[in-house]
Motif scaffolding. Structure first.
Motif, short mmCIF file in Angstrom:
data_model
loop_
_atom_site.label_atom_id
_atom_site.label_comp_id
_atom_site.label_asym_id
_atom_site.label_seq_id
_atom_site.Cartn_x
_atom_site.Cartn_y
_atom_site.Cartn_z
N ARG A 1 2.15 -16.52 73.04
CA ARG A 1 2.40 -17.66 73.92
C ARG A 1 2.82 -18.92 73.14
NH1 ARG A 1 3.45 -14.83 77.37
NH2 ARG A 1 2.20 -14.23 79.20
N SER A 2 2.57 -18.96 71.84
CA SER A 2 2.91 -20.15 71.05
C SER A 2 4.39 -20.18 70.67
CB SER A 2 2.05 -20.19 69.77
OG SER A 2 2.38 -19.11 68.90
N ARG A 3 5.10 -19.05 70.83
CA ARG A 3 6.52 -18.98 70.48
C ARG A 3 7.37 -19.19 71.72
NH1 ARG A 3 8.38 -14.53 69.34
NH2 ARG A 3 9.98 -15.12 67.85
N ASP A 4 8.42 -20.01 71.59
CA ASP A 4 9.29 -20.30 72.74
C ASP A 4 9.92 -19.04 73.30
OD1 ASP A 4 10.49 -23.44 71.34
OD2 ASP A 4 8.73 -22.97 72.57
N ARG A 5 10.35 -18.14 72.43
CA ARG A 5 11.08 -16.95 72.89
C ARG A 5 10.22 -16.03 73.74
NH1 ARG A 5 15.20 -13.30 69.26
NH2 ARG A 5 15.69 -11.74 70.85
N SER A 6 8.94 -15.94 73.42
CA SER A 6 8.04 -15.01 74.12
C SER A 6 7.03 -15.72 75.01
CB SER A 6 7.31 -14.13 73.11
OG SER A 6 6.55 -14.93 72.21
N ARG A 7 7.19 -17.03 75.21
CA ARG A 7 6.17 -17.77 75.96
C ARG A 7 6.04 -17.28 77.40
NH1 ARG A 7 7.44 -22.69 74.52
NH2 ARG A 7 5.74 -22.82 73.02
N SER A 8 7.16 -16.85 77.98
CA SER A 8 7.13 -16.43 79.39
C SER A 8 7.07 -14.92 79.57
CB SER A 8 8.37 -16.98 80.10
OG SER A 8 8.39 -18.39 80.04
N THR A 9 6.97 -14.17 78.47
CA THR A 9 6.93 -12.71 78.60
C THR A 9 5.61 -12.28 79.26
OG1 THR A 9 8.24 -12.50 76.59
CG2 THR A 9 7.06 -10.53 77.35
N GLY B 1 -2.71 -16.54 79.86
CA GLY B 1 -1.42 -16.31 80.48
C GLY B 1 -1.15 -14.90 80.89
N THR C 1 -2.41 -15.29 72.15
CA THR C 1 -2.29 -16.72 71.84
C THR C 1 -1.06 -16.99 70.99
OG1 THR C 1 -4.71 -16.96 71.93
CG2 THR C 1 -3.47 -18.69 70.81
#
Length: 689
Positions: free
Chosen positions: A75-83, A105, A72
């Motif tokens: 996924r809340s951080r822009d840099r790692s949202r799509s990792t 996710g 969670t």
């Protein structure tokens, strides 16, 4: 926490147990990426502060902050949202945990103990995806730099034009120069009292010379505005110049001469050429990326469409082997196996048809045909499928629709593909209508359904190969996206056209037009019908002696059971050596041989058989029964000495007809050549040619 090693893609391993981290590292150890370990969710978040990762392997059960909480926060951080995150757990395999993981996710959910090959392949996919993403970003940056540099070059050119004096000349009414500035002389070598026509003859590039001189003389004569671009080849380097000139008139309106400018536009031409090259490269790259995407989508769909019926076939086969069922269940299982096998065979036929189309090897056996009978056969074959969905199939045929010249099986394939497509996209209790009528000198077939219709943006591409309106894993309808492409090609091969449109209200409408046959092209006696009549009344194979040669045990046993049921006396061999030994002891009426076999193949066998015939003083008919079904392989088999080529999976009537024909059991057997082979093939098998 491990320190990142440069020039390698990062993979984050999160587990509170050191032994698990050690096991993951042992499985995933690879020089292509850097394994970063974290023993808690907090430590994993610290790793993500300054590093990017291709994929995260995250344990679910950890003290303090578990895997779900960690995911969670990731996924809340822009840099790692799509990792990508792959959950790993040994705690529970119930659906609740799995659904929770995917809701956060996750791209996958694996249970311990892990299978190394599965884990390695999954991680490798995301590593490659990450590398491709980085590569695309780098290419985009490079392209932006090139475009920036090109823009700067154009700006420099404009600045030079604005700041530098133009080449200026003045000429009299005869075109002789009366004034030139230094810049003009430097650009094109003009001198006073020299005629411009003479300069163009001397300095202009040979490929442009005649045009430039003719244009200049015409302008001088008509006293009009002049503007032209051409090349100069008088110096070492070819240069482009732009010449503009206007007539000069006195206050009384009398022509007194000409004034003009000359600009060196070589830089501009080179910039335009470079820009064109970059645009062409960019378009080619986009087309290649789209082609790769379509290929990947097609391969994924192909895998799904082949594996789905295979699952039912293998599943029921295994159940029938280990369990005893009642007769009703056995019949249902066998029906399921047969239906899914036919589904796989149809997929393979579509792929082979597309291959033949691409190679220009799709041949037609044309003869006069009444389209109504073709349509009725297609409707009859699809009636069970329509009944399963309670779909009404209706045929409306105008009287006295003439005949067309075509291949009956391929025309049936056209109607079958369009009808099956309509049934697929029509909801239960819907309606599919087929209309046949003559319009002028053409026969017109319309297939109208009450289904979902065609998306307007997809309509222009509906007949393209490998194109589907929905190629996602959540699509509602199966298929490879080949059927309509095959339809278009077959219709065009028959000299017709096919159109697709959305039916007013709902559903889709496909229209096929085919040229009607002229009366002088129709024969009173149709040899094709006679051959079909013969194939429909085949005798049994009582007392026919056969030798079956195939290295596959299942195929060999099937053929023995089938042919003995027809009354034939069958011997078998699993190799060329066994076949030759059998031929030494007894000479059969007909030989059935596979082509691809270990050690020695069917071509070697038929060559030895033809040598033995010289000693025995008689010829033995032979059929090549093989999975090598291409046209070139068929021709190779016939040239090698086989009288007939049949492709697997073989249709039973086709096989019986072929054996009966070669054994001389038909009333009027044709000569044993490729024409006989084609005459007794079923619509499905004749598609192989």
């Amino acid at each position: 926490m491990d320190v990142q090693r440069p020039d390698r893609v990062n993979v984050l391993l999160v587990d509170d147990r050191p032994e698990n981290l050690l096991a993951l590292e042992a499985i995933l150890n690879s020089p292509s990426y850097n394994l970063v370990q974290a023993s808690s969710g907090t430590e994993a978040l610290r790793c993500l502060l300054n590093q990017d990762f291709a994929v995260i392997l995250l344990d679910v059960q950890m003290p303090g902050m578990d895997g779900f909480e960690t995911a969670t926060l990731i996924r809340s951080r822009d840099r790692s949202r799509s990792t990508p995150i792959i959950f790993i757990t040994a705690f529970s395999s119930n659906d609740t945990h799995v659904f929770k993981g995917y809701s956060l996710g996750a791209v996958d959910y694996l249970f311990k103990p892990l299978k190394p090959e599965i884990l390695t392949s999954k991680v490798q996919v995301f590593v490659q995806l990450f590398q491709k993403t980085v590569e695309v970003k780098q290419q985009a940056t490079q392209l932006a730099a090139v475009n920036t540099e090109l823009s700067k070059s154009e700006e420099r050119f404009r600045t030079l034009c604005a700041c530098s004096p133009l080449g200026i000349y003045v000429a009299d009414v005869e075109g002789r120069c009366t004034y030139i500035n230094p810049r003009c002389q430097a650009i094109c070598g003009l001198s006073l009292e020299e005629s411009l026509a003479e300069v163009w003859q001397r300095e202009v590039h040979p490929e442009d010379r005649d045009r430039v001189v003719a244009d200049w003389l015409a302008w001088i004569k008509e006293s009009q505005e002049y503007s032209n671009e051409f090349r100069l080849a008088g110096s070492k380097n070819v240069r482009w110049i732009h010449v503009q000139s206007s007539p000069m008139f006195s206050d009384l309106g009398k022509l007194i001469g000409h004034v003009g400018t000359v600009r060196d536009i070589t830089d501009r031409k080179q910039a335009e050429e470079e820009r064109g090259r970059l645009i062409r490269e960019q378009v080619a790259r986009q087309e290649a990326e789209r082609a790769n995407q379509m290929k990947d989508e097609f391969l994924a769909i192909l895998s799904h469409e082949l594996r789905t019926p295979l699952n039912a076939i293998l599943g029921w086969s295994r159940l029938l082997r280990v369990k005893k069922f009642d007769e009703e269940t056995i019949d249902k299982a066998l029906e399921t196996i047969e239906r899914n096998a036919k589904s796989q065979a149809q997929l393979i036929e579509d792929i082979l048809d597309v291959s033949r189309i691409l190679r220009g090897k799709l041949n037609l056996n044309k003869h006069p045909i009444r389209l109504e009978s073709v349509i009725e056969l297609a409707i009859d074959s699809l009636q069970p499928l329509a009944e399963e969905k309670s779909i009404a199939l209706e045929l409306t045929s105008s009287p006295n629709v003439g005949q067309v010249i075509g291949d009956s099986d391929r025309l049936q394939q056209i109607v079958w593909n369009l009808l099956s497509n309509a049934i697929k996209f029509t909801p239960e209790e819907g309606k599919v209508e087929v209309r046949l009528e003559s319009v002028g000198d053409e026969a017109q077939i319309e297939i109208i359904d009450s289904g979902i219709g065609i998306a307007p943006d997809f309509l222009p591409y509906v007949f393209d190969r490998f194109r589907q309106a929905d190629s996602s894993t959540t699509r509602s309808y199966g298929g490879l996206g080949l059927g309509l492409a095959i339809v278009r090609h077959l219709v065009e091969q028959h000299g017709g056209k096919v159109y697709a449109e959305n039916n007013p209200g709902e559903g889709a409408k496909f229209t096929v037009t085919l040229p009607l046959a002229q009366r002088n092209a129709l024969a009173d006696d149709d040899d094709w019908s006679e051959l079909n009549d013969q194939a429909g009344t085949l005798p049994t194979l009582v007392n026919v002696q056969l030798l079956v040669v195939d290295d596959d045990d299942d195929t060999r046993e099937f053929l023995i059971a089938l042919l003995e049921e027809e009354g034939a006396m069958v011997r078998s061999a699993s190799s060329v050596a066994e076949a030759l030994a059998a031929l030494d002891s007894s000479w059969p009426d007909v030989l059935l041989s596979d082509i691809g076999m270990p050690g020695a193949d069917g071509y070697e066998l038929i060559a030895r058989v033809r040598e033995m015939e010289v000693l025995r003083g008689g010829m033995m008919p032979a059929i090549a029964l093989t999975a090598y079904a291409r046209e070139s392989e068929r021709q190779q088999a016939l040239e090698a000495g086989f009288q007939m080529h049949l492709s697997k999976p073989v249709e039973v009537p086709q096989l019986i007809a072929g054996i009966a024909n070669l054994a001389g059991m038909l009333v009027d057997p044709e000569p044993a050549d490729s024409a006989v082979e084609t005459a007794f093939l079923t619509p499905q098998s004749r598609a192989d040619y």
